[in-house]
Design an enzyme around this catalytic site. Structure first.
Site, PDB file in Angstrom:
ATOM      1  N   ASP A   8       0.880  -1.137   0.116  1.00  0.00           N
ATOM      2  CA  ASP A   8       0.031   0.039   0.193  1.00  0.00           C
ATOM      3  C   ASP A   8       0.993   1.030  -0.002  1.00  0.00           C
ATOM      4  O   ASP A   8       2.200   1.154   0.353  1.00  0.00           O
ATOM      5  CB  ASP A   8      -1.015  -0.149   1.173  1.00  0.00           C
ATOM      6  CG  ASP A   8      -1.655   1.459   1.568  1.00  0.00           C
ATOM      7  OD1 ASP A   8      -2.328   1.714   0.637  1.00  0.00           O
ATOM      8  OD2 ASP A   8      -1.545   1.794   2.667  1.00  0.00           O
ATOM      9  N   ASP A  10       0.047   5.377   1.064  1.00  0.00           N
ATOM     10  CA  ASP A  10      -0.343   6.162   2.137  1.00  0.00           C
ATOM     11  C   ASP A  10      -0.479   5.289   3.482  1.00  0.00           C
ATOM     12  O   ASP A  10      -1.247   4.488   3.370  1.00  0.00           O
ATOM     13  CB  ASP A  10      -1.685   7.202   1.865  1.00  0.00           C
ATOM     14  CG  ASP A  10      -1.281   7.979   0.965  1.00  0.00           C
ATOM     15  OD1 ASP A  10      -0.291   8.385   0.487  1.00  0.00           O
ATOM     16  OD2 ASP A  10      -2.397   8.506   0.156  1.00  0.00           O
ATOM     17  N   ARG A 125     -11.344   9.444 -10.821  1.00  0.00           N
ATOM     18  CA  ARG A 125      -9.855   8.715 -11.129  1.00  0.00           C
ATOM     19  C   ARG A 125     -10.202   7.939 -12.176  1.00  0.00           C
ATOM     20  O   ARG A 125      -9.095   7.055 -12.702  1.00  0.00           O
ATOM     21  CB  ARG A 125      -9.089   8.120 -10.120  1.00  0.00           C
ATOM     22  CG  ARG A 125      -8.700   9.189  -8.936  1.00  0.00           C
ATOM     23  CD  ARG A 125      -8.223   8.531  -7.706  1.00  0.00           C
ATOM     24  NE  ARG A 125      -7.993   9.634  -6.553  1.00  0.00           N
ATOM     25  CZ  ARG A 125      -7.563   9.270  -5.386  1.00  0.00           C
ATOM     26  NH1 ARG A 125      -7.607   8.080  -4.873  1.00  0.00           N
ATOM     27  NH2 ARG A 125      -7.437  10.267  -4.575  1.00  0.00           N
ATOM     28  N   SER A 176     -10.434   9.043   3.547  1.00  0.00           N
ATOM     29  CA  SER A 176     -10.889   8.830   2.405  1.00  0.00           C
ATOM     30  C   SER A 176     -12.122   7.477   2.381  1.00  0.00           C
ATOM     31  O   SER A 176     -11.824   6.757   3.001  1.00  0.00           O
ATOM     32  CB  SER A 176      -9.954   8.735   1.336  1.00  0.00           C
ATOM     33  OG  SER A 176      -8.843   9.687   1.283  1.00  0.00           O
ATOM     34  N   ASP A 178     -13.058   5.054  -0.963  1.00  0.00           N
ATOM     35  CA  ASP A 178     -12.695   4.522  -2.181  1.00  0.00           C
ATOM     36  C   ASP A 178     -13.905   3.843  -2.808  1.00  0.00           C
ATOM     37  O   ASP A 178     -14.193   2.874  -2.083  1.00  0.00           O
ATOM     38  CB  ASP A 178     -11.528   3.771  -2.648  1.00  0.00           C
ATOM     39  CG  ASP A 178     -10.204   4.491  -1.868  1.00  0.00           C
ATOM     40  OD1 ASP A 178     -10.080   5.929  -2.077  1.00  0.00           O
ATOM     41  OD2 ASP A 178      -9.169   3.789  -1.431  1.00  0.00           O
ATOM     42  N   ASP A 209      -1.419  -0.856   5.870  1.00  0.00           N
ATOM     43  CA  ASP A 209      -1.903  -0.296   7.146  1.00  0.00           C
ATOM     44  C   ASP A 209      -3.345  -0.436   7.541  1.00  0.00           C
ATOM     45  O   ASP A 209      -3.857  -0.217   8.562  1.00  0.00           O
ATOM     46  CB  ASP A 209      -1.427   1.260   7.449  1.00  0.00           C
ATOM     47  CG  ASP A 209      -2.055   2.141   6.389  1.00  0.00           C
ATOM     48  OD1 ASP A 209      -2.361   1.719   5.301  1.00  0.00           O
ATOM     49  OD2 ASP A 209      -2.547   3.049   6.966  1.00  0.00           O
TER      50      ASP A 209
END
Length: 248
Positions: A8, A10, A125, A176, A178, A209
């Site tokens: 991952d 962030d 996105r 966030s 997603d 994380d």
């Protein structure tokens, strides 16, 4: 021995939307010398260019490096001196509109419509729509204190699920949510990664994380991969440093 290490971004390799620091870039470069490395995360390619690609030393073996933006619905590889997109699974216009309308309704129902906002909250996105509760440009201090136990986003997630049948809704980053098509999550991306590289799933290891139910890294564990849940970037550095030293 594992042939590929997937990460991952962030909260695992870098602070939220921040570039890799020099130490992490060096650790990944050392790892690339001995195994394939993939990064799969919710950000789009321009964010990866800023956070990752631009930070890698010139000596890095980029032919061993794979980038999977937007939860693995896109994949980029490096060859002949440039990065090339290998595939992209994109929303239709109708799908994007449905998601935007559902987000607006759920945010109002959750009582989050009047938060202090820095920049756009909804980012399309192409193959994933991401809702950032405090906006795309929110400072780290505000992000870190807004939803540390994920309770606010779990509430929003629960409100969105009946509004968006046929879509996957996962918690990511610090603030966030997603949203992708149903069945498109990091498990999907990791299976596509296996197809593209020829590396079997049991020859991969995944670091993240958010490896907990509802977290956007959890599908990797559900898929059956060996996984390592890290608390933060500092712990990732310790783990990657040990692995790189052991493999050399």
């Amino acid at each position: 021995m594992k042939r590929l290490a997937a990460f991952d971004l962030d909260g695992t390799l870098a602070l939220n939307k921040q570039p890799l620091d020099d130490e992490m870039a060096d650790l990944l470069t050392r790892l690339l010398d001995v195994t394939m490395v993939a990064i799969i995360s919710g950000g789009d390619w321009p964010q990866f260019e800023k956070q990752v690609v631009s930070r890698m030393p010139a000596r890095a073996r980029l032919d061993n490096f794979i980038i999977q933006p937007t939860t693995g619905t896109k994949l980029y590889r490096h060859a002949d001196g440039q990065w090339t997109r290998i595939y992209a699974d994109l929303f239709t216009g109708d799908e994007s509109q449905r998601i935007r309308e559902a987000l607006t309704k759920a945010v109002e129902q959750a009582g989050y419509a009047n938060e202090n906002i820095w920049g756009e909250q909804i980012e399309d996105r192409g193959s994933q729509i991401t809702f950032s509760a405090l906006g795309q440009q929110a400072p780290l201090e505000a992000k870190d204190t807004w939803d540390p136990d994920h309770a606010k986003r779990k509430k929003l997630q629960a409100l969105l699920q009946p509004l968006l049948p046929g879509f996957a809704i996962n918690i990511g980053g610090a603030t966030s949510i997603d949203i992708t098509r149903e069945g498109i999550d990091k498990a999907y991306g990791l299976k596509r990664l296996s197809e593209q590289t020829g590396v079997a799933l049991d020859e991969m290891i995944f670091f993240g994380d958010a490896i907990f139910p509802g977290g956007n890294d959890y599908p990797a564990k559900h898929l059956g991969l060996d996984t390592v849940r890290v608390r933060d970037v500092a712990e990732t550095k310790s783990v990657v440093g040990a692995i790189a030293a052991w493999l050399v």
